[in-house]
Motif scaffolding. Structure first.
Motif, PDB file in Angstrom:
ATOM      1  N   ARG A  72       0.933  -1.330  -0.119  1.00 41.63           N
ATOM      2  CA  ARG A  72      -0.246  -0.214   0.202  1.00 41.63           C
ATOM      3  C   ARG A  72       1.010   1.484   0.055  1.00 41.63           C
ATOM      4  O   ARG A  72       1.990   1.318   0.382  1.00 41.63           O
ATOM      5  N   PRO A  73       0.337   2.465  -0.121  1.00 41.91           N
ATOM      6  CA  PRO A  73       1.043   3.500  -0.208  1.00 41.91           C
ATOM      7  C   PRO A  73       1.710   3.951   0.925  1.00 41.91           C
ATOM      8  O   PRO A  73       1.425   3.913   2.050  1.00 41.91           O
ATOM      9  N   GLY A  74       2.931   4.383   0.779  1.00 40.20           N
ATOM     10  CA  GLY A  74       3.782   4.792   1.823  1.00 40.20           C
ATOM     11  C   GLY A  74       4.590   3.839   2.634  1.00 40.20           C
ATOM     12  O   GLY A  74       5.246   3.889   3.544  1.00 40.20           O
ATOM     13  N   GLU A  75       4.601   2.736   2.215  1.00 41.56           N
ATOM     14  CA  GLU A  75       5.262   1.392   2.814  1.00 41.56           C
ATOM     15  C   GLU A  75       6.265   1.251   1.944  1.00 41.56           C
ATOM     16  O   GLU A  75       6.460   1.699   0.769  1.00 41.56           O
ATOM     17  N   VAL A  76       7.469   0.536   2.550  1.00 43.68           N
ATOM     18  CA  VAL A  76       8.631   0.178   1.871  1.00 43.68           C
ATOM     19  C   VAL A  76       8.683  -1.297   1.899  1.00 43.68           C
ATOM     20  O   VAL A  76       8.494  -2.165   2.869  1.00 43.68           O
ATOM     21  N   ASN A  77       8.618  -1.983   0.639  1.00 42.00           N
ATOM     22  CA  ASN A  77       8.663  -3.386   0.458  1.00 42.00           C
ATOM     23  C   ASN A  77      10.186  -3.813  -0.428  1.00 42.00           C
ATOM     24  O   ASN A  77      10.488  -3.361  -1.250  1.00 42.00           O
ATOM     25  N   TRP A  78      10.841  -4.504   0.692  1.00 42.17           N
ATOM     26  CA  TRP A  78      12.338  -4.702   0.230  1.00 42.17           C
ATOM     27  C   TRP A  78      12.453  -6.098   0.106  1.00 42.17           C
ATOM     28  O   TRP A  78      12.550  -6.739   1.157  1.00 42.17           O
ATOM     29  N   MET A  79      12.707  -6.625  -1.120  1.00 43.36           N
ATOM     30  CA  MET A  79      13.008  -8.117  -1.481  1.00 43.36           C
ATOM     31  C   MET A  79      14.338  -8.072  -2.011  1.00 43.36           C
ATOM     32  O   MET A  79      14.769  -7.501  -2.975  1.00 43.36           O
ATOM     33  N   THR A  80      15.433  -8.891  -1.135  1.00 44.36           N
ATOM     34  CA  THR A  80      16.590  -8.993  -1.493  1.00 44.36           C
ATOM     35  C   THR A  80      16.477 -10.496  -2.176  1.00 44.36           C
ATOM     36  O   THR A  80      16.469 -11.499  -1.517  1.00 44.36           O
ATOM     37  N   ALA A  81      16.868 -10.593  -3.572  1.00 41.77           N
ATOM     38  CA  ALA A  81      16.947 -11.834  -4.337  1.00 41.77           C
ATOM     39  C   ALA A  81      18.156 -12.733  -4.002  1.00 41.77           C
ATOM     40  O   ALA A  81      18.076 -13.999  -3.739  1.00 41.77           O
ATOM     41  N   GLY A  82      19.415 -11.881  -3.812  1.00 40.02           N
ATOM     42  CA  GLY A  82      20.464 -12.937  -3.589  1.00 40.02           C
ATOM     43  C   GLY A  82      20.791 -13.886  -4.472  1.00 40.02           C
ATOM     44  O   GLY A  82      21.016 -13.652  -5.704  1.00 40.02           O
ATOM     45  N   SER A  83      20.882 -15.149  -4.008  1.00 39.22           N
ATOM     46  CA  SER A  83      21.259 -16.364  -4.823  1.00 39.22           C
ATOM     47  C   SER A  83      19.803 -16.593  -5.997  1.00 39.22           C
ATOM     48  O   SER A  83      20.084 -17.390  -6.830  1.00 39.22           O
ATOM     49  N   GLY A  84      18.937 -16.098  -5.719  1.00 37.52           N
ATOM     50  CA  GLY A  84      17.709 -16.263  -6.563  1.00 37.52           C
ATOM     51  C   GLY A  84      16.479 -16.606  -6.097  1.00 37.52           C
ATOM     52  O   GLY A  84      16.150 -17.253  -4.870  1.00 37.52           O
ATOM     53  N   ILE A  85      15.354 -15.832  -6.618  1.00 33.82           N
ATOM     54  CA  ILE A  85      13.973 -15.708  -6.012  1.00 33.82           C
ATOM     55  C   ILE A  85      13.198 -15.552  -7.261  1.00 33.82           C
ATOM     56  O   ILE A  85      13.429 -14.728  -8.209  1.00 33.82           O
ATOM     57  N   ALA A  86      11.643 -15.993  -7.036  1.00 31.82           N
ATOM     58  CA  ALA A  86      10.780 -15.384  -8.171  1.00 31.82           C
ATOM     59  C   ALA A  86       9.626 -14.845  -7.267  1.00 31.82           C
ATOM     60  O   ALA A  86       9.445 -15.069  -6.339  1.00 31.82           O
ATOM     61  N   HIS A  87       9.304 -13.741  -8.058  1.00 31.57           N
ATOM     62  CA  HIS A  87       7.892 -13.163  -7.395  1.00 31.57           C
ATOM     63  C   HIS A  87       6.975 -12.584  -8.359  1.00 31.57           C
ATOM     64  O   HIS A  87       7.360 -12.706  -9.663  1.00 31.57           O
ATOM     65  N   SER A  88       5.683 -12.569  -8.112  1.00 38.03           N
ATOM     66  CA  SER A  88       4.726 -11.713  -8.833  1.00 38.03           C
ATOM     67  C   SER A  88       4.087 -10.615  -8.267  1.00 38.03           C
ATOM     68  O   SER A  88       4.279 -10.292  -6.875  1.00 38.03           O
ATOM     69  N   GLU A  89       3.565  -9.681  -9.067  1.00 35.55           N
ATOM     70  CA  GLU A  89       2.668  -8.551  -8.694  1.00 35.55           C
ATOM     71  C   GLU A  89       1.479  -8.581  -9.538  1.00 35.55           C
ATOM     72  O   GLU A  89       1.533  -8.433 -10.430  1.00 35.55           O
ATOM     73  N   ARG A  90       0.402  -8.596  -8.746  1.00 38.51           N
ATOM     74  CA  ARG A  90      -0.886  -8.723  -9.144  1.00 38.51           C
ATOM     75  C   ARG A  90      -1.811  -7.403  -8.450  1.00 38.51           C
ATOM     76  O   ARG A  90      -1.559  -7.061  -7.495  1.00 38.51           O
ATOM     77  N   PHE A  91      -2.682  -7.356  -9.493  1.00 36.52           N
ATOM     78  CA  PHE A  91      -3.637  -6.135  -9.390  1.00 36.52           C
ATOM     79  C   PHE A  91      -4.998  -6.710  -8.979  1.00 36.52           C
ATOM     80  O   PHE A  91      -5.652  -6.824  -9.937  1.00 36.52           O
ATOM     81  N   GLU A  92      -5.356  -6.864  -7.980  1.00 33.94           N
ATOM     82  CA  GLU A  92      -6.523  -7.776  -7.670  1.00 33.94           C
ATOM     83  C   GLU A  92      -7.955  -7.190  -7.060  1.00 33.94           C
ATOM     84  O   GLU A  92      -8.843  -7.531  -6.895  1.00 33.94           O
ATOM     85  N   ASP A  93      -7.659  -5.812  -6.704  1.00 33.58           N
ATOM     86  CA  ASP A  93      -8.790  -5.149  -6.066  1.00 33.58           C
ATOM     87  C   ASP A  93      -9.227  -3.838  -7.158  1.00 33.58           C
ATOM     88  O   ASP A  93      -8.478  -3.001  -7.148  1.00 33.58           O
ATOM     89  N   PRO A  94     -10.369  -4.046  -7.652  1.00 33.15           N
ATOM     90  CA  PRO A  94     -10.686  -3.023  -8.634  1.00 33.15           C
ATOM     91  C   PRO A  94     -10.831  -1.718  -8.169  1.00 33.15           C
ATOM     92  O   PRO A  94     -10.783  -0.699  -8.875  1.00 33.15           O
TER      93      PRO A  94
END
Length: 304
Positions: A87-109
């Motif tokens: 949500r707005p104003g948050e910090v979301n920090w994902m460190t991939a390092g050796s390897g990660i997969a992720h998705s970003e979905r827009f689920e709330d109209p």
């Protein structure tokens, strides 16, 4: 006073979903440890088109992704089993390092009604000693991020150390990252003590040394000088920079200090050796065709 002005270029994340791409740039691959920057939105789509904006599961190595929203919300899912609504104003920090997969979905109209979704995505390259660390994800709430206000100035420290402000966002090298809102006529400087510093104009316009700069421009400043930015209208800026890390290779969503590590990541994703998010594993983004681009020249990336 200004080494370079980078104008954002359009880039397609998914069919019908274009963003403003700021970094990397052919004349400036990085700014401090920041190696990638996209500005998405404001997005104007009817609710029935929401699924077309989804960023399907895709991999990363050798970097941290930083998601910061001005409006709307996004659902993050990753290989660690994390499911986080951003949500707005948050910090979301994902460190991939050796390897990660992720998705970003827009689920709330409701979050996209009227084009409410707007976000900044950056990648922070990791020091060599941290490139192969175990992947992690952290969400930091707005109340954990210090805010400074003065006449005509509002500023939030997203990460790092600037103007005497600090927070608990875990970083891996010296940097600063700030969200700054200026009212008309407000004057603002840059954090000192960093060799590489820049200001991205997200909204409004600012004047520096008698010249006007407008939305979609990243101003890269000469080391050692202390410019003053003057808002000519209500303006939103993202300030970023830090200590350089040295050469990095970037291809698609992979970053590394070693070219052969990029090749290994390609093979790992193609062979399914980077785990998909356990709660979003039905589809994924396939490895793009390698058309023998010049070294360090990336094909279109995912949003983060």
């Amino acid at each position: 006073m200004l080494d370079l002005v980078i104008d954002a270029r359009p880039a397609a994340i998914m069919p019908g979903f274009d963003v403003k791409r700021i970094l990397p740039y052919r004349l400036r691959r990085m700014l401090g440890p920041f190696i990638f920057m996209d500005h998405a939105g404001p997005v104007h789509v009817p609710p029935e088109q929401l699924p077309s904006l989804d960023v399907l599961p895709h991999p990363h190595i050798g970097l941290s992704t930083v998601s910061y929203l001005f409006g709307g919300q996004v659902t993050h899912r990753d290989s660690l089993g994390v499911e986080q609504i951003i949500r707005p104003g948050e910090v979301n920090w994902m460190t991939a390092g050796s390897g990660i997969a992720h998705s970003e979905r827009f689920e709330d109209p409701g979050t996209l009604a009227g084009g409410a979704l707007e976000m900044i995505q950056t990648w922070v390259a990791l020091p060599e000693a941290a490139e192969e660390q175990t992947p992690t994800f952290a969400n930091y709430q707005p109340q954990e991020l210090p805010i400074f206000t003065d006449q005509g100035v509002w500023m939030r420290l997203i990460a790092g150390d600037a103007f005497g402000l600090r927070n608990e966002v875990k970083t891996h090298s010296p940097l600063f990252y700030l969200h700054v809102v200026l009212q008309t006529g407000a004057r603002f400087g840059l954090p000192r003590g960093y060799p590489e510093r820049g200001a991205y104009v997200a909204k409004g316009s600012v004047e520096v040394n008698g010249r006007l700069y407008t939305p979609g421009q990243l101003l890269v400043f000469t080391p050692g000088l202390n410019p003053v930015l003057v808002a000519r209208e209500p303006s939103t800026l993202m300030l970023l920079g830090g200590e350089p890390l040295g050469e990095r290779f970037i291809w698609w969503n992979f970053v590394s200090s070693r070219r052969e590590r990029i090749d290994q990541a390609k093979a790992d994703w193609k062979a399914g050796r980077i785990a998909l998010p356990p709660n979003d594993n039905a589809v994924f983004v396939p490895l793009p065709e390698d058309k023998s681009r010049p070294a360090g020249s990336p094909p279109p990336q995912a949003l983060s």
